[in-house]
Motif scaffolding. Structure first.
Motif, PDB file in Angstrom:
ATOM      1  N   TYR A 299      38.614  26.113  36.176  1.00  0.00           N
ATOM      2  CA  TYR A 299      40.047  26.014  35.895  1.00  0.00           C
ATOM      3  C   TYR A 299      40.781  25.556  37.150  1.00  0.00           C
ATOM      4  O   TYR A 299      40.395  25.903  38.273  1.00  0.00           O
ATOM      5  CB  TYR A 299      40.611  27.364  35.450  1.00  0.00           C
ATOM      6  N   SER A 300      41.849  24.825  36.946  1.00  0.00           N
ATOM      7  CA  SER A 300      42.683  24.443  38.084  1.00  0.00           C
ATOM      8  C   SER A 300      43.501  25.650  38.533  1.00  0.00           C
ATOM      9  O   SER A 300      43.625  26.647  37.798  1.00  0.00           O
ATOM     10  CB  SER A 300      43.622  23.300  37.685  1.00  0.00           C
ATOM     11  N   VAL A 301      44.079  25.565  39.726  1.00  0.00           N
ATOM     12  CA  VAL A 301      44.867  26.667  40.266  1.00  0.00           C
ATOM     13  C   VAL A 301      46.054  26.977  39.352  1.00  0.00           C
ATOM     14  O   VAL A 301      46.444  28.144  39.185  1.00  0.00           O
ATOM     15  CB  VAL A 301      45.351  26.342  41.696  1.00  0.00           C
ATOM     16  N   GLU A 302      46.626  25.929  38.737  1.00  0.00           N
ATOM     17  CA  GLU A 302      47.766  26.135  37.841  1.00  0.00           C
ATOM     18  C   GLU A 302      47.363  26.875  36.564  1.00  0.00           C
ATOM     19  O   GLU A 302      48.217  27.455  35.875  1.00  0.00           O
ATOM     20  CB  GLU A 302      48.390  24.790  37.463  1.00  0.00           C
ATOM     21  N   GLU A 303      46.066  26.874  36.249  1.00  0.00           N
ATOM     22  CA  GLU A 303      45.596  27.466  34.994  1.00  0.00           C
ATOM     23  C   GLU A 303      45.088  28.896  35.154  1.00  0.00           C
ATOM     24  O   GLU A 303      44.650  29.507  34.183  1.00  0.00           O
ATOM     25  CB  GLU A 303      44.482  26.604  34.393  1.00  0.00           C
ATOM     26  N   VAL A 304      45.136  29.449  36.382  1.00  0.00           N
ATOM     27  CA  VAL A 304      44.652  30.810  36.598  1.00  0.00           C
ATOM     28  C   VAL A 304      45.788  31.696  37.095  1.00  0.00           C
ATOM     29  O   VAL A 304      46.777  31.212  37.654  1.00  0.00           O
ATOM     30  CB  VAL A 304      43.471  30.859  37.602  1.00  0.00           C
ATOM     31  N   ALA A 305      45.637  32.982  36.863  1.00  0.00           N
ATOM     32  CA  ALA A 305      46.600  33.969  37.338  1.00  0.00           C
ATOM     33  C   ALA A 305      45.837  35.224  37.738  1.00  0.00           C
ATOM     34  O   ALA A 305      44.660  35.396  37.412  1.00  0.00           O
ATOM     35  CB  ALA A 305      47.633  34.273  36.267  1.00  0.00           C
ATOM     36  N   PHE A 306      46.539  36.092  38.434  1.00  0.00           N
ATOM     37  CA  PHE A 306      45.930  37.328  38.942  1.00  0.00           C
ATOM     38  C   PHE A 306      46.839  38.488  38.589  1.00  0.00           C
ATOM     39  O   PHE A 306      48.030  38.484  38.912  1.00  0.00           O
ATOM     40  CB  PHE A 306      45.741  37.192  40.459  1.00  0.00           C
ATOM     41  N   SER A 307      46.297  39.481  37.881  1.00  0.00           N
ATOM     42  CA  SER A 307      47.082  40.656  37.503  1.00  0.00           C
ATOM     43  C   SER A 307      46.965  41.715  38.596  1.00  0.00           C
ATOM     44  O   SER A 307      45.881  42.240  38.854  1.00  0.00           O
ATOM     45  CB  SER A 307      46.575  41.215  36.168  1.00  0.00           C
ATOM     46  N   PHE A 308      48.101  42.014  39.223  1.00  0.00           N
ATOM     47  CA  PHE A 308      48.136  42.949  40.349  1.00  0.00           C
ATOM     48  C   PHE A 308      49.007  44.143  39.981  1.00  0.00           C
ATOM     49  O   PHE A 308      50.128  43.979  39.487  1.00  0.00           O
ATOM     50  CB  PHE A 308      48.710  42.243  41.584  1.00  0.00           C
ATOM     51  N   ASN A 309      48.486  45.365  40.188  1.00  0.00           N
ATOM     52  CA  ASN A 309      49.283  46.555  39.851  1.00  0.00           C
ATOM     53  C   ASN A 309      49.472  47.508  41.024  1.00  0.00           C
ATOM     54  O   ASN A 309      50.010  48.604  40.860  1.00  0.00           O
ATOM     55  CB  ASN A 309      48.657  47.300  38.667  1.00  0.00           C
ATOM     56  N   GLY A 310      49.027  47.110  42.214  1.00  0.00           N
ATOM     57  CA  GLY A 310      49.214  47.940  43.398  1.00  0.00           C
ATOM     58  C   GLY A 310      48.152  49.000  43.605  1.00  0.00           C
ATOM     59  O   GLY A 310      48.163  49.699  44.619  1.00  0.00           O
ATOM     60  N   GLY A 311      47.218  49.150  42.655  1.00  0.00           N
ATOM     61  CA  GLY A 311      46.151  50.132  42.776  1.00  0.00           C
ATOM     62  C   GLY A 311      45.018  49.631  43.653  1.00  0.00           C
ATOM     63  O   GLY A 311      44.985  48.473  44.073  1.00  0.00           O
ATOM     64  N   LYS A 312      44.061  50.492  43.910  1.00  0.00           N
ATOM     65  CA  LYS A 312      42.971  50.168  44.834  1.00  0.00           C
ATOM     66  C   LYS A 312      42.094  49.024  44.316  1.00  0.00           C
ATOM     67  O   LYS A 312      41.668  48.161  45.090  1.00  0.00           O
ATOM     68  CB  LYS A 312      42.107  51.405  45.104  1.00  0.00           C
TER      69      LYS A 312
END
Length: 504
Positions: A33-46
């Motif tokens: 996938y290209s960079v525009e097609e990916v995401a990262f789910s961040f919730n502040g946990g370890k």
């Protein structure tokens, strides 16, 4: 890149292997996938903090490998372009929110703040952005990990995207080994005894990290990374239930909140004995009656006690029937880390999940068995994927296994079962595993009268005292001692004096 260099310098071969595997997953996703097609789910946990730094390292290595400069790129030249999703919630800890925004500023994260629920938020985001894959910090053992692989399409009914799980096979120990080795910042709650963080409504410090003595009114806790047994990571997560109906707990739940406990007047358990030797009559099952008495002593009613054959399908059928109709199911018979044992596999089939190697349980086996744990050791350590909780107690030679509302006991005699029951009660005190209700009061009578002579009085008595269980031994069971006494007296008055004798 400081993360990659820190891992390469460390002597932890296990951590290096986990790191390399995770980086390979990340690089594979970035190739697909290209960079525009990916995401990262961040919730502040370890876990998501680990994933953030793995993604930083993985993206740097991906750019380096595709660079025309012989694979050499300065880390300062590589910004972190992966879109980061943060689901902001009013029930989140202030420390989590602060850490998330500070981290975003420190590493220049492109934050997408979503204030909707996870599903609605994703639907809106995926309509607005060309996202096809999302990196998630899911690990085996998480409630959402059931059936997932490192690359798993989203579930039916959800917006279509690829779930990418680089740390799916990481343990609690691996997570903290990475954070401490790389010397990266993490949420301050973990230094205050929190080991698994949810919302402010269902999360407390892990009592296993309590320092006991304190000079102030506030209890002190050791940091999360000092937890010796990572299987107890969620001991600080308060157990939540759906609203009880007629005293029934959700079959997927694990305990009771104190507010809901008072609403429940009756909880039911089913008991399943596994073993052809019981069905052949070569072995007498004494464990079932013993377990009935123990459950009775904490106010539970046993609705069924059954014996099933020692094969996967029979066990699965029996568990599937019982788990939906009972608050808790106890199963035993021919258990232990044995190649021939089918009980755990039967439970997995009943819940519709596969058997998967459990690294921490494998380490536990190796610790006790030593070099004998070779060859088929992975098979011996396979447990139901994503739904297994190991119930560890210092007095138990082996941990017990819990899969949602099914507890798998490995006792083969009454003495072992007595020990395991006492350990379950100890664990219940700490995390609400088994709710203790008002115990049953009993009164037993003996008589020389024929059944036909007492049948009619007993039938009338059952109508008069519907809250009392009356058996033909004759036994009176109820939770109100006065009612038990009243029912006994009522029966004795119906026949001649001396017809019944009280039995201790």
């Amino acid at each position: 890149m400081e993360i990659h260099e820190a891992i390469q310098r460390c002597d932890d071969l296990r951590l290096k292997t986990k790191y390399n595997n995770a980086i390979n997953v990340i690089c594979r996703a970035l190739a697909l996938y290209s960079v525009e097609e990916v995401a990262f789910s961040f919730n502040g946990g370890k876990d998501s903090t680990v994933l953030l730094h793995l993604l930083r390292a993985g993206y740097y290595l991906h750019i380096s490998e595709n660079s025309q400069c012989n694979g050499v790129v300065s880390a300062k030249e590589v910004a972190f372009p992966i879109r980061t999703i943060y689901f902001e919630s009013a029930s989140a800890f202030p420390e989590i929110n602060s850490f998330t925004y500070e981290t975003a500023e420190r590493y220049g994260l492109q934050m997408e703040i979503i204030r909707l629920d996870f599903k609605s938020g994703l639907e809106a985001l995926l309509k607005a952005k060309p996202i096809r894959a999302i990196f998630l910090g899911v690990r085996i053992g998480d409630p959402t990990a059931v059936g997932q692989e490192q690359f798993s399409p989203s579930s039916p009914g959800w917006p279509p995207f690829m779930r990418v799980n680089p740390i799916l096979d990481w343990s609690y120990r691996d997570v903290w080994a990475f954070l401490l080795t790389c010397k990266v910042q993490y949420c301050s709650l973990y230094d205050k005894g929190y080991t698994s963080i949810g919302s402010i409504h269902d999360t407390v410090p892990n009592c296993l990290l309590s320092m006991g003595e304190s000079t102030s009114s506030e209890e002190k806790f050791r940091p999360a990374y000092t937890l010796a047994d990572g299987r107890l990571e969620r001991a600080g997560r308060a157990k939540k239930f759906s609203s009880p109906v007629h005293g029934r707990m959700s079959s997927a739940s694990d305990g009771l909140g104190s507010g809901e406990k008072s609403q429940i007047s009756m909880l039911t358990a089913s008991i399943i004995a596994v073993g052809d030797e019981i069905l052949f009559g070569t072995v007498e099952d004494k464990l079932g009656s013993f377990l009935c008495r123990k459950l009775h002593s904490i106010g539970w009613t046993v609705s069924q006690l059954s014996v099933t054959r020692n094969d996967i399908d029979s066990v699965a059928d029996e568990v599937e029937k019982k788990r939906s109709s009972s608050d808790m199911v106890f199963i035993y018979g021919g258990l232990g880390p044995l190649h021939s044992d089918v009980t755990v596999a039967g439970v997995a089939k009943a819940f519709g999940v596969r058997m998967a190697p459990d690294e921490e349980f494998e380490e536990y086996l190796r610790h006790h068995i030593g070099e004998k744990c070779t060859g088929d050791r992975n098979e011996m350590a396979q447990l139901p994927e994503g739904i297994t909780e190991l119930l560890h107690h210092e007095k138990l030679p082996w941990p017990l296994i819990k899969c949602h509302n099914v507890i798998i006991l490995n006792a083969t005699n009454v003495a072992e079962l007595d020990l395991q029951w006492n350990c379950l009660i100890d664990l219940s005190t700490a995390n609400g595993l088994l709710v203790t209700l008002e115990p049953f009061k009993s009164k037993h009578l003996s008589t020389k009268l024929l059944d036909v002579e007492v049948a009619q009085p007993l039938s009338k008595l059952c109508l008069e005292f519907p809250d009392i269980y009356i058996a033909l031994i004759i036994s009176f069971e109820g939770k109100d001692q006065a009612r038990v006494e009243a029912a006994t007296s009522a029966l004795c008055k119906t026949l001649d004096a001396g017809a019944f004798t009280e039995v201790d």
